[in-house]
Design a protein around this motif. Structure first.
Motif, PDB file in Angstrom:
ATOM      1  N   MET A   1       0.803  -1.231   0.052  1.00  0.00           N
ATOM      2  CA  MET A   1      -0.053  -0.228  -0.030  1.00  0.00           C
ATOM      3  C   MET A   1       0.971   1.239  -0.058  1.00  0.00           C
ATOM      4  O   MET A   1       1.999   1.364   0.660  1.00  0.00           O
ATOM      5  N   LYS A   2       0.530   2.178  -0.806  1.00  0.00           N
ATOM      6  CA  LYS A   2       1.316   3.191  -0.718  1.00  0.00           C
ATOM      7  C   LYS A   2       1.158   4.210   0.298  1.00  0.00           C
ATOM      8  O   LYS A   2       0.002   4.158   0.837  1.00  0.00           O
ATOM      9  N   THR A   3       2.100   4.886   0.790  1.00  0.00           N
ATOM     10  CA  THR A   3       1.963   5.883   2.026  1.00  0.00           C
ATOM     11  C   THR A   3       2.198   7.267   1.561  1.00  0.00           C
ATOM     12  O   THR A   3       2.846   7.478   0.805  1.00  0.00           O
ATOM     13  N   ARG A   4       1.771   8.148   2.649  1.00  0.00           N
ATOM     14  CA  ARG A   4       2.038   9.601   2.437  1.00  0.00           C
ATOM     15  C   ARG A   4       3.637   9.861   2.141  1.00  0.00           C
ATOM     16  O   ARG A   4       3.991  10.623   1.461  1.00  0.00           O
ATOM     17  N   SER A   5       4.348   8.971   3.145  1.00  0.00           N
ATOM     18  CA  SER A   5       5.708   9.197   3.329  1.00  0.00           C
ATOM     19  C   SER A   5       6.268   8.888   1.735  1.00  0.00           C
ATOM     20  O   SER A   5       7.242   9.703   1.160  1.00  0.00           O
ATOM     21  N   ARG A   6       5.950   7.868   1.113  1.00  0.00           N
ATOM     22  CA  ARG A   6       6.527   7.532  -0.143  1.00  0.00           C
ATOM     23  C   ARG A   6       6.225   8.609  -1.179  1.00  0.00           C
ATOM     24  O   ARG A   6       6.870   8.995  -2.092  1.00  0.00           O
ATOM     25  N   ARG A   7       4.830   8.973  -1.004  1.00  0.00           N
ATOM     26  CA  ARG A   7       4.484  10.128  -2.042  1.00  0.00           C
ATOM     27  C   ARG A   7       5.447  11.309  -1.919  1.00  0.00           C
ATOM     28  O   ARG A   7       5.938  12.049  -2.824  1.00  0.00           O
ATOM     29  N   GLN A   8       5.733  11.649  -0.592  1.00  0.00           N
ATOM     30  CA  GLN A   8       6.461  12.730  -0.177  1.00  0.00           C
ATOM     31  C   GLN A   8       7.961  12.659  -0.849  1.00  0.00           C
ATOM     32  O   GLN A   8       8.694  13.660  -1.490  1.00  0.00           O
ATOM     33  N   LEU A   9       8.330  11.406  -0.990  1.00  0.00           N
ATOM     34  CA  LEU A   9       9.919  11.228  -1.289  1.00  0.00           C
ATOM     35  C   LEU A   9      10.008  11.450  -2.806  1.00  0.00           C
ATOM     36  O   LEU A   9      10.982  11.994  -3.181  1.00  0.00           O
ATOM     37  N   ILE A  10       8.625  10.957  -3.628  1.00  0.00           N
ATOM     38  CA  ILE A  10       9.189  11.334  -4.904  1.00  0.00           C
ATOM     39  C   ILE A  10       8.848  12.854  -5.241  1.00  0.00           C
ATOM     40  O   ILE A  10       9.507  13.247  -6.019  1.00  0.00           O
ATOM     41  N   ILE A  11       7.855  13.463  -4.648  1.00  0.00           N
ATOM     42  CA  ILE A  11       7.939  14.906  -4.685  1.00  0.00           C
ATOM     43  C   ILE A  11       9.198  15.406  -4.458  1.00  0.00           C
ATOM     44  O   ILE A  11       9.659  16.492  -4.997  1.00  0.00           O
ATOM     45  N   GLY A  12       9.713  15.017  -3.312  1.00  0.00           N
ATOM     46  CA  GLY A  12      11.207  15.734  -2.842  1.00  0.00           C
ATOM     47  C   GLY A  12      12.044  15.273  -4.134  1.00  0.00           C
ATOM     48  O   GLY A  12      12.813  16.375  -4.349  1.00  0.00           O
ATOM     49  N   LEU A  13      12.206  14.285  -4.671  1.00  0.00           N
ATOM     50  CA  LEU A  13      13.057  14.173  -5.907  1.00  0.00           C
ATOM     51  C   LEU A  13      12.664  14.871  -7.059  1.00  0.00           C
ATOM     52  O   LEU A  13      13.744  15.694  -7.577  1.00  0.00           O
ATOM     53  N   GLY A  14      11.220  15.189  -7.280  1.00  0.00           N
ATOM     54  CA  GLY A  14      11.091  16.069  -8.319  1.00  0.00           C
ATOM     55  C   GLY A  14      11.572  17.494  -8.177  1.00  0.00           C
ATOM     56  O   GLY A  14      12.007  18.120  -9.114  1.00  0.00           O
ATOM     57  N   LEU A 215       5.613   5.104 -10.001  1.00  0.00           N
ATOM     58  CA  LEU A 215       4.451   4.997 -10.524  1.00  0.00           C
ATOM     59  C   LEU A 215       3.164   4.883  -9.762  1.00  0.00           C
ATOM     60  O   LEU A 215       2.402   5.655  -9.939  1.00  0.00           O
ATOM     61  N   ALA A 216       3.455   4.349  -8.420  1.00  0.00           N
ATOM     62  CA  ALA A 216       2.229   4.372  -7.447  1.00  0.00           C
ATOM     63  C   ALA A 216       1.767   5.846  -7.050  1.00  0.00           C
ATOM     64  O   ALA A 216       0.893   5.897  -6.539  1.00  0.00           O
ATOM     65  N   THR A 217       2.908   6.763  -6.778  1.00  0.00           N
ATOM     66  CA  THR A 217       2.730   7.832  -6.289  1.00  0.00           C
ATOM     67  C   THR A 217       2.245   9.006  -7.169  1.00  0.00           C
ATOM     68  O   THR A 217       1.822  10.161  -6.910  1.00  0.00           O
ATOM     69  N   LEU A 218       2.489   8.756  -8.612  1.00  0.00           N
ATOM     70  CA  LEU A 218       2.121   9.826  -9.622  1.00  0.00           C
ATOM     71  C   LEU A 218       0.916  10.325  -9.684  1.00  0.00           C
ATOM     72  O   LEU A 218       0.732  11.658 -10.030  1.00  0.00           O
ATOM     73  N   PRO A 219      -0.170   9.521  -9.334  1.00  0.00           N
ATOM     74  CA  PRO A 219      -1.612  10.127  -9.370  1.00  0.00           C
ATOM     75  C   PRO A 219      -1.623  11.285  -8.101  1.00  0.00           C
ATOM     76  O   PRO A 219      -2.544  12.002  -8.218  1.00  0.00           O
ATOM     77  N   ASP A 220      -0.851  11.094  -7.050  1.00  0.00           N
ATOM     78  CA  ASP A 220      -0.862  12.356  -6.127  1.00  0.00           C
ATOM     79  C   ASP A 220      -0.023  13.420  -6.192  1.00  0.00           C
ATOM     80  O   ASP A 220       0.042  14.523  -5.628  1.00  0.00           O
ATOM     81  N   LEU A 221       0.542  13.385  -7.582  1.00  0.00           N
ATOM     82  CA  LEU A 221       1.574  14.469  -7.767  1.00  0.00           C
ATOM     83  C   LEU A 221       0.919  16.050  -7.550  1.00  0.00           C
ATOM     84  O   LEU A 221       1.642  16.869  -7.212  1.00  0.00           O
ATOM     85  N   LYS A 222      -0.287  16.283  -8.441  1.00  0.00           N
ATOM     86  CA  LYS A 222      -0.803  17.465  -8.354  1.00  0.00           C
ATOM     87  C   LYS A 222      -1.030  17.956  -6.950  1.00  0.00           C
ATOM     88  O   LYS A 222      -0.526  19.299  -7.019  1.00  0.00           O
ATOM     89  N   SER A 223      -1.565  17.450  -6.199  1.00  0.00           N
ATOM     90  CA  SER A 223      -1.962  17.844  -4.725  1.00  0.00           C
ATOM     91  C   SER A 223      -0.741  18.051  -3.984  1.00  0.00           C
ATOM     92  O   SER A 223      -0.814  19.205  -3.540  1.00  0.00           O
ATOM     93  N   GLU A 224       0.231  17.255  -4.152  1.00  0.00           N
ATOM     94  CA  GLU A 224       1.598  17.634  -3.469  1.00  0.00           C
ATOM     95  C   GLU A 224       2.016  18.651  -3.956  1.00  0.00           C
ATOM     96  O   GLU A 224       2.750  19.495  -3.272  1.00  0.00           O
ATOM     97  N   LEU A 225       2.122  18.881  -5.230  1.00  0.00           N
ATOM     98  CA  LEU A 225       2.673  20.069  -5.698  1.00  0.00           C
ATOM     99  C   LEU A 225       2.138  21.330  -5.597  1.00  0.00           C
ATOM    100  O   LEU A 225       2.797  22.209  -5.147  1.00  0.00           O
ATOM    101  N   LYS A 226       0.958  21.213  -5.395  1.00  0.00           N
ATOM    102  CA  LYS A 226       0.072  22.450  -4.836  1.00  0.00           C
ATOM    103  C   LYS A 226       0.374  22.905  -3.557  1.00  0.00           C
ATOM    104  O   LYS A 226       0.763  23.984  -3.091  1.00  0.00           O
ATOM    105  N   GLN A 227       0.678  21.879  -2.574  1.00  0.00           N
ATOM    106  CA  GLN A 227       0.944  22.068  -0.978  1.00  0.00           C
ATOM    107  C   GLN A 227       2.378  22.859  -1.348  1.00  0.00           C
ATOM    108  O   GLN A 227       2.439  23.778  -0.358  1.00  0.00           O
ATOM    109  N   THR A 228       3.170  22.227  -1.792  1.00  0.00           N
ATOM    110  CA  THR A 228       4.464  22.515  -1.559  1.00  0.00           C
ATOM    111  C   THR A 228       4.675  24.026  -2.278  1.00  0.00           C
ATOM    112  O   THR A 228       5.330  24.718  -1.664  1.00  0.00           O
ATOM    113  N   ILE A 229       4.157  24.378  -3.496  1.00  0.00           N
ATOM    114  CA  ILE A 229       4.175  25.586  -3.945  1.00  0.00           C
ATOM    115  C   ILE A 229       3.627  26.715  -2.910  1.00  0.00           C
ATOM    116  O   ILE A 229       4.221  27.780  -2.697  1.00  0.00           O
ATOM    117  N   LYS A 230       2.457  26.369  -2.310  1.00  0.00           N
ATOM    118  CA  LYS A 230       1.877  27.019  -1.388  1.00  0.00           C
ATOM    119  C   LYS A 230       2.784  27.264  -0.347  1.00  0.00           C
ATOM    120  O   LYS A 230       2.943  28.549   0.174  1.00  0.00           O
TER     121      LYS A 230
END
Length: 310
Positions: A1-14, A215-230
């Motif tokens: 199961m994907k976790t928020r921590s893994r989503r953040q790792l990919i956003i951080g890389l990006g 691949l598992a976290t890409l669907p959450d990219l938009k919301s995470e980007l918005k939070q980080t930009i804010k």
């Protein structure tokens, strides 16, 4: 199961790596100077710090390496400090898409050279999932199989940002263009060779996890980007630390040291050398380098510099 921590790792890389490579390979640079007006947004603090010692000052700004045109104009403090500065200092020089020599160097450095391909390191399930994702963009996994996982991950983030209408010229590229137009001096903290080597080493030995989690976290990219930009616009260091740094350190400590800690430390002597002259420098580095443990600002404060957020 994907976790928020893994989503953040990919956003951080990006956010950390898109400064050089997304612009060169995906032509993300956009003319943003006439984009939608955000001047009415409330701005108290932002991601710029005044660093002072012995009567001299250097300004350090945290950047976002990928920014949709809707986020322009930038916070007023960025343009004000830029106008006052004689020199802008960036992480590395952004190669022009027409620079064939740089393109070839990047292709060589980010590709497997020993006959191995990414397919050899991935399970059949993950390779198929990668192929299915890329098919929506008219591409295939076989077309990227010669590239190393760090670059493939960066490209996946770039492509998803484009699909989510979140792609655009980063702060670094924007000020590079302005500095060229205004004939301002430009200096760099790192070489292109260094950044190629850093990206080429990411995910080495853990390719399966690196690609499958991306691949598992890409669907959450938009919301995470918005939070980080804010958080970046508001200079919210606590939120930036949480979104970009904390989980990166927990989930990929070896990569964290290479991407953040070692680079932060190596930049300190270069920043210190900017003091004691008549130039007014504006240093622009990824926002993740200015928050969390062992960040650039904390290291400078420990050496006796006065730090004030604008």
């Amino acid at each position: 199961m994907k976790t928020r921590s893994r989503r953040q790792l990919i956003i951080g890389l990006g956010f950390t790596l898109l400064s050089t490579f997304s612009l060169s390979f995906s032509a993300l640079a956009a003319a943003a100077t006439t984009a939608g007006d955000n001047s009415m947004k409330a701005e108290s603090e932002t991601s710029i710090w005044k660093v002072s010692k012995d009567g001299d000052t250097v300004y350090i700004g945290g950047t976002i390496h990928i920014l949709p045109v809707s986020e322009f104009p930038l916070p007023r403090q960025f343009t004000d400090i830029y106008q006052q500065s004689d020199t802008i200092v960036l992480e590395a020089e952004l190669p022009e898409p027409t620079d064939i020599t740089a393109q070839q160097k990047m292709m060589m450095g980010l590709s497997y050279q020993n006959g191995q391909t990414l397919k050899d390191t991935l399970s059949e399930e993950t390779f198929t999932a990668l192929d299915q994702y890329l098919s929506a963009f008219g591409s295939s996994a076989n077309q990227l199989a010669s590239f190393k996982p760090g670059f493939v991950t960066t490209m996946l983030v770039t492509m998803e940002a484009q699909r989510a209408q979140m792609a655009g010229e980063g702060v670094d590229a924007y000020f590079t263009q302005l500095a060229k137009r205004d004939s301002k001096d430009r200096e760099y903290l790192e070489s292109l060779d260094f950044q190629i080597s850093m990206l080429a080493g990411l995910g080495e030995g853990e390719e399966e996890q690196f690609i499958s989690e991306t691949l598992a976290t890409l669907p959450d990219l938009k919301s995470e980007l918005k939070q980080t930009i804010k958080a970046w616009r508001a200079g919210d260091t606590e939120a930036l630390n949480k979104l970009v740094i904390q989980t990166f350190k927990q989930e990929a400590p070896e990569s964290y040291d290479d991407v953040f800690t070692k680079r932060n430390i190596s930049w300190i002597p270069q920043i210190e050398a900017m003091f004691g002259d008549d130039d007014k420098e504006f240093v622009l580095v990824g926002a993740g380098h200015l928050v969390g443990e062992d960040n650039v600002l904390k290291l400078l404060e420990q050496k006796g510099y006065s730090i004030k957020q604008l």
